[in-house]
Design an enzyme around this catalytic site. Structure first.
Site, PDB file in Angstrom:
ATOM      1  N   HIS A 117       0.882  -1.177   0.000  1.00  0.00           N
ATOM      2  CA  HIS A 117       0.000   0.000   0.000  1.00  0.00           C
ATOM      3  C   HIS A 117       0.915   1.221   0.000  1.00  0.00           C
ATOM      4  O   HIS A 117       2.026   1.171   0.552  1.00  0.00           O
ATOM      5  CB  HIS A 117      -0.824   0.109   1.281  1.00  0.00           C
ATOM      6  CG  HIS A 117      -1.754  -1.031   1.574  1.00  0.00           C
ATOM      7  ND1 HIS A 117      -1.351  -2.174   2.201  1.00  0.00           N
ATOM      8  CD2 HIS A 117      -3.084  -1.148   1.363  1.00  0.00           C
ATOM      9  CE1 HIS A 117      -2.392  -2.977   2.354  1.00  0.00           C
ATOM     10  NE2 HIS A 117      -3.462  -2.385   1.850  1.00  0.00           N
ATOM     11  N   ASP A 120       2.431   1.945   3.328  1.00  0.00           N
ATOM     12  CA  ASP A 120       3.372   0.952   3.881  1.00  0.00           C
ATOM     13  C   ASP A 120       4.801   1.382   3.589  1.00  0.00           C
ATOM     14  O   ASP A 120       5.706   1.116   4.377  1.00  0.00           O
ATOM     15  CB  ASP A 120       3.210  -0.434   3.217  1.00  0.00           C
ATOM     16  CG  ASP A 120       1.829  -1.019   3.374  1.00  0.00           C
ATOM     17  OD1 ASP A 120       1.121  -0.645   4.315  1.00  0.00           O
ATOM     18  OD2 ASP A 120       1.465  -1.874   2.526  1.00  0.00           O
TER      19      ASP A 120
HETATM   20  C1  XLS Z   1      -7.751  -6.520   4.194  1.00  0.00           C
HETATM   21  C2  XLS Z   1      -7.252  -6.712   2.835  1.00  0.00           C
HETATM   22  C3  XLS Z   1      -6.128  -5.767   2.414  1.00  0.00           C
HETATM   23  C4  XLS Z   1      -5.962  -5.770   0.920  1.00  0.00           C
HETATM   24  C5  XLS Z   1      -5.156  -4.634   0.408  1.00  0.00           C
HETATM   25  O1  XLS Z   1      -8.495  -7.312   4.725  1.00  0.00           O
HETATM   26  O2  XLS Z   1      -6.866  -8.039   2.694  1.00  0.00           O
HETATM   27  O3  XLS Z   1      -4.941  -6.096   3.051  1.00  0.00           O
HETATM   28  O4  XLS Z   1      -5.406  -6.957   0.452  1.00  0.00           O
HETATM   29  O5  XLS Z   1      -5.653  -3.422   0.780  1.00  0.00           O
END
Ligand code: XLS
Ligand code: CA
Ligand code: CA
Length: 453
Positions: A117, A120
Site C-alpha cells: 500500500h 506501507d
Molecule cells: C484486508 C485486505 C487488504 C488488501 C489490500 O483485509 O486483505 O490487506 O489486500 O488493501
C-alpha cells in the site's frame, strides 16, 4: 550486506545498510526429510511440474504491510515486535531502512514479487503535495532495490481505509471532497506503479460499504464507485499501465456490509460498469470463507468468468468469523485452490501474495521466515497433488460423466439454446429418471489417496 549501492539513500545521508536478518542466509530447498526449520521441505523452485517450474507456477509475493509494518498491535494489546528498521531519525530514513530490510527478506526467502500500500512504503501525510512528493521519492529507492535484486512488483494499492477521512468510505463517501482526495491516492499509486513496472493494481474497499441504510443511499454510492473505477482505468491506460486492475472482494470488516461482497458480486459490478476488459478479481482465501464460501469456490467463480486475476494466500480460523490472515498450512485448501488454478492455465499475470501475518506472539525475527516457508511449502504441496489429480484425471472424468446427458440428443439441444419451454416440457413427460449418486465420500477418499497415497 546485500546491496552495495544505495544512491538515493546516500544522497539523503542515510548510511549504507546493515544486515537486518543476521545469521539467516538464503533459504534453500532441503527436501521432506529435512528437520531444518529454515529450509523448504516441498517448495523446490526449480522443480518442473507440467512444463513449468514451481517458481513460475506459484509466483509468490511478499506483503509489505504484514511483514515489515505490522508490529503485533491488536484491539487489546500493544506492539509485541520491535523492528530495527524503525529506529531512524526521520520518516524518510525509516522508509529507506524498511525497504532495505524488505528487500533483504524477499531476496533471502526467494520470492519473485512483492506488494504494498502507499502508506506501507512511506509515512502518510495530510499535506497532499507532501504525500505525492514523499511517495515518488521512496519509489525511486524501491526501483533501485528492484533493479539490483530482480524482485518485481506484483501489485500496489492505496490505503483508503485507515485515515479518519475515510471513515464513511473513499470512492463511495457521501462527501465529494473525500472522493476527490481518494483520487489523489489512486492517481499517485498508478503513477508509482508505472514507474516500477507493476503487473497489477488492486482495489480493496474495506470502507466501501455501509453500516446502516438509515444514513445511506446505496444505489448512489455504488454508482460513484463505478464512475471512480472507470476514471482510474482511463487514467491508468493513458499513462501506460498495461497491467490488470483487480477488485479484491470481502463481505465485511471493517464495514458491516461491503459492496464487493464476494467474487460473484464483484464480477457483477465489473460487468455492469463495462470494466470487464480491464478488471479481474484478487481472491483472498480468508475473505472467501468470511463470505460463507470456500477459498476454492471463489476461485472457481472467477475462473468460470475469465476473471481470475490474482490470489491473496492465507487462511482463516474455522472457529471464529474474523479475518485472521493466518499463513496457509491447510493442504486440503491449497490443493483444491491449485486444482482450480491449474485448470485455469495458471495465474497468468497474478501471483500468490502472502497477505498473512505471523501470530503476535511469534516474536522471533526468524518466525517471519518460518511462517513464509510454511506457506510456500503448503502451496508447493498443493501444486504437486493438484497436478497428480489432473494427470490421473479420475475426478475430472467423474465430473464430465455426471453431465453426459447434455452431450447429445435433447440435452445437447438444450445446452445449445435450441429448445423452447414447450419442447423441454414435452420431453419431460417421457423422460426416464434414474437415481444417480453424487459419490461425495468416494471423491473425498480419492482426494486423500492423492494426498497421502
Ligand atoms: C484486508 C485486505 C487488504 C488488501 C489490500 O483485509 O486483505 O490487506 O489486500 O488493501
Ligand atoms: Ca488481501
Ligand atoms: Ca484479510
Amino acid at each position: 550486506m546485500l546491496f552495495q549501492t544505495i544512491a538515493s539513500g546516500d544522497e539523503q545521508g542515510v548510511t549504507a545498510m546493515s544486515e537486518y536478518f543476521k545469521g539467516i542466509g538464503k533459504i534453500e530447498y532441503e527436501g521432506p526429510n529435512s528437520k531444518n526449520p529454515l529450509a523448504f521441505k516441498f517448495y523446490d523452485p526449480k522443480k518442473v511440474i507440467d512444463g513449468k517450474t514451481m517458481r513460475e507456477h506459484l509466483r509468490f509475493a511478499i506483503a509489505y504491510w504484514h511483514s515489515f509494518c505490522a508490529d503485533g498491535t491488536d484491539m487489546f494489546g500493544k506492539p509485541t515486535m520491535t523492528f530495527p528498521w524503525n529506529d531512524a531519525a526521520d520518516a524518510y530514513s525509516a522508509a529507506v531502512k524498511k525497504a532495505d530490510a524488505a528487500f533483504e527478506f524477499i531476496t533471502k526467502i526467494g520470492a519473485p514479487f512483492f506488494c504494498f500500500h502507499d502508506v506501507d512504503v512511506i509515512a502518510d501525510s495530510d499535506d497532499p503535495a507532501k504525500y505525492e512528493e514523499n511517495y515518488h521519492r521512496i519509489a525511486k529507492v524501491l526501483k533501485e532495490r528492484m533493479d539490483s535484486t530482480g524482485v518485481k512488483l506484483l501489485w500496489n494499492t492505496s490505503n483508503m481505509f485507515s485515515h479518519p477521512r475515510y471513515m464513511n468510505g473513499a470512492a463511495t463517501n457521501p462527501d465529494f471532497n473525500v472522493v476527490a482526495r481518494a483520487a489523489l491516492q489512486v492517481k499517485t499509486s498508478l503513477d508509482v506503479n508505472v514507474e516500477l513496472g507493476g503487473e497489477n493494481y488492486v482495489f480493496w474497499g474495506g470502507r466501501e460499504g455501509y453500516m446502516t441504510l438509515l444514513n445511506t443511499d446505496m444505489k448512489r454510492e455504488i454508482e460513484h464507485m463505478g464512475t471512480f473505477m472507470r476514471m482510474a482505468r482511463d487514467y491508468g491506460r493513458k499513462i501506460g499501465f498495461n497491467g490488470v486492475f483487480l477488485i479484491e472482494p470481502k463481505p465485511m470488516e471493517p464495514s458491516k456490509h461491503q459492496y464487493d461482497y464476494d467474487a460473484s458480486t464483484a464480477i457483477g459490478f465489473i460487468k455492469a460498469n463495462g470494466l470487464e476488459k480491464d478488471f479481474k478479481c484478487n481472491i483472498e482465501a480468508n475473505h472467501a470463507t468470511l463470505a460463507g464460501h470456500t477459498f476454492s469456490h471463489d476461485l472457481q467463480v472467477c475462473a468460470d468468468n475469465g476473471m481470475l486475476g490474482s490470489v491473496d494466500a492465507n487462511q482463516g480460523d474455522a472457529q471464529n468469523g474474523w479475518d485472521t490472515d493466518e499463513f496457509p498450512s491447510n493442504v486440503y485448501e491449497t490443493t483444491q485452490a491449485m486444482r482450480v488454478i491449474l485448470a485455469n492455465g495458471g495465474l497468468h499475470s497474478g501471483g500468490l501474495n502472502f497477505d498473512a501475518k505471523r501470530r503476535r506472539n511469534s516474536t522471533d525475527m526468524e518466525d517471519l521466515f518460518i511462517s513464509h516457508i510454511g506457506g510456500m511449502d503448503s502451496f508447493a504441496l498443493g501444486l504437486e497433488v493438484a497436478s497428480k489429480m489432473k494427470k490421473d484425471g479420475a475426478i475430472d472424468d467423474f465430473i464430465k460423466q455426471r453431465y453426459s446427458s447434455f452431450d447429445n440428443g435433447m440435452g445437447k439441444k438444450f445446452e445449445e439454446d435450441k429448445m423452447s419451454m414447450e419442447d423441454l416440457a414435452a420431453f419431460g413427460k417421457t423422460a426416464v429418471i434414474h437415481q444417480t449418486s453424487g459419490k461425495q465420500e468416494m471423491l473425498n477418499n480419492l482426494l486423500n489417496s492423492y494426498l497421502f497415497g
